[in-house]
Motif scaffolding. Structure first.
Motif, PDB file in Angstrom:
ATOM      1  N   CYS A 206      -9.661   5.280  28.584  1.00 16.12           N
ATOM      2  CA  CYS A 206      -8.566   4.569  28.443  1.00 16.12           C
ATOM      3  C   CYS A 206      -8.234   4.448  26.928  1.00 16.12           C
ATOM      4  O   CYS A 206      -9.036   3.871  26.175  1.00 16.12           O
TER       5      CYS A 206
ATOM      6  N   THR B 132     -12.352   0.846  29.501  1.00 15.22           N
ATOM      7  CA  THR B 132     -12.353   1.377  30.842  1.00 15.22           C
ATOM      8  C   THR B 132     -12.413   2.741  30.735  1.00 15.22           C
ATOM      9  O   THR B 132     -11.643   3.664  30.230  1.00 15.22           O
TER      10      THR B 132
ATOM     11  N   CYS C 138      -3.415   2.341  30.144  1.00 14.75           N
ATOM     12  CA  CYS C 138      -3.919   1.213  30.789  1.00 14.75           C
ATOM     13  C   CYS C 138      -3.889   1.274  32.190  1.00 14.75           C
ATOM     14  O   CYS C 138      -2.968   1.463  32.869  1.00 14.75           O
ATOM     15  N   SER C 139      -4.958   0.954  33.065  1.00 11.25           N
ATOM     16  CA  SER C 139      -5.052   0.860  34.561  1.00 11.25           C
ATOM     17  C   SER C 139      -4.874  -0.368  35.035  1.00 11.25           C
ATOM     18  O   SER C 139      -5.294  -0.561  36.013  1.00 11.25           O
ATOM     19  N   GLY C 140      -4.861  -1.384  34.018  1.00  9.39           N
ATOM     20  CA  GLY C 140      -4.627  -2.666  34.479  1.00  9.39           C
ATOM     21  C   GLY C 140      -6.135  -3.439  34.785  1.00  9.39           C
ATOM     22  O   GLY C 140      -6.324  -4.159  35.485  1.00  9.39           O
ATOM     23  N   LYS C 141      -7.329  -2.727  34.160  1.00 12.13           N
ATOM     24  CA  LYS C 141      -8.503  -3.175  34.442  1.00 12.13           C
ATOM     25  C   LYS C 141      -9.125  -3.574  33.241  1.00 12.13           C
ATOM     26  O   LYS C 141     -10.404  -3.802  32.892  1.00 12.13           O
ATOM     27  N   CYS C 142      -8.313  -4.040  32.093  1.00 13.84           N
ATOM     28  CA  CYS C 142      -8.756  -4.421  30.850  1.00 13.84           C
ATOM     29  C   CYS C 142      -9.889  -5.592  30.761  1.00 13.84           C
ATOM     30  O   CYS C 142      -9.648  -6.561  31.715  1.00 13.84           O
TER      31      CYS C 142
ATOM     32  N   GLY D 298      -5.300   2.527  26.191  1.00 15.81           N
ATOM     33  CA  GLY D 298      -4.539   1.482  25.971  1.00 15.81           C
ATOM     34  C   GLY D 298      -4.747   0.340  24.830  1.00 15.81           C
ATOM     35  O   GLY D 298      -5.921   0.447  24.399  1.00 15.81           O
ATOM     36  N   SER D 299      -3.874  -0.495  24.447  1.00  8.95           N
ATOM     37  CA  SER D 299      -4.074  -1.249  23.300  1.00  8.95           C
ATOM     38  C   SER D 299      -5.146  -2.270  23.369  1.00  8.95           C
ATOM     39  O   SER D 299      -6.051  -2.199  22.610  1.00  8.95           O
ATOM     40  N   SER D 300      -5.575  -2.718  24.643  1.00 13.23           N
ATOM     41  CA  SER D 300      -6.755  -3.636  24.886  1.00 13.23           C
ATOM     42  C   SER D 300      -7.882  -2.833  24.696  1.00 13.23           C
ATOM     43  O   SER D 300      -9.054  -3.223  23.860  1.00 13.23           O
ATOM     44  N   CYS D 301      -8.087  -1.691  25.258  1.00 11.45           N
ATOM     45  CA  CYS D 301      -9.179  -0.911  25.173  1.00 11.45           C
ATOM     46  C   CYS D 301      -9.428  -0.198  23.896  1.00 11.45           C
ATOM     47  O   CYS D 301     -10.431  -0.062  23.204  1.00 11.45           O
TER      48      CYS D 301
END
Ligand code: FES
Length: 88
Positions: A7, A54, A44-48, A9-12
């Protein structure tokens, strides 16, 4: 072939996905697995998670991958997936 999606995405990203990507690239190349382990990025897969990145391995989602636990993750998930594929 084992499909690995990391992932980005911004959080990861903030929790270290660039470093986890580099570790995957290094382990794949040092083990001569370029044809067997396919690396790609994913959104992002919504699993942050609160810590770590992730990583999806053949549709199985894992959270919390960090440089510190990377080696364990590699051995338990990636090597295991390769073995399962070969029927070992
Ligand atoms: S940013 Fe990676 S799962 Fe949300």
């Amino acid at each position: 072939m084992v499909m690995v999606q990391i992932c980005v995405g911004s959080s990861c990203h903030l929790k270290g996905s660039p470093e986890v990507v580099r570790l995957f690239e290094r382990y794949v190349s040092e083990n001569g697995l370029d044809d067997e382990v396919i690396l790609s990025g994913s959104f992002c897969s919504g699993k942050c998670n609160r810590s770590g990145v992730t990583v999806t391995v053949n549709d199985k989602v894992h959270t919390g991958v960090t440089p510190a636990n990377f080696k364990d993750f590699w051995n338990t998930e990636i090597i295991a997936a390769l073995r399962a594929e070969k029927g070992d």
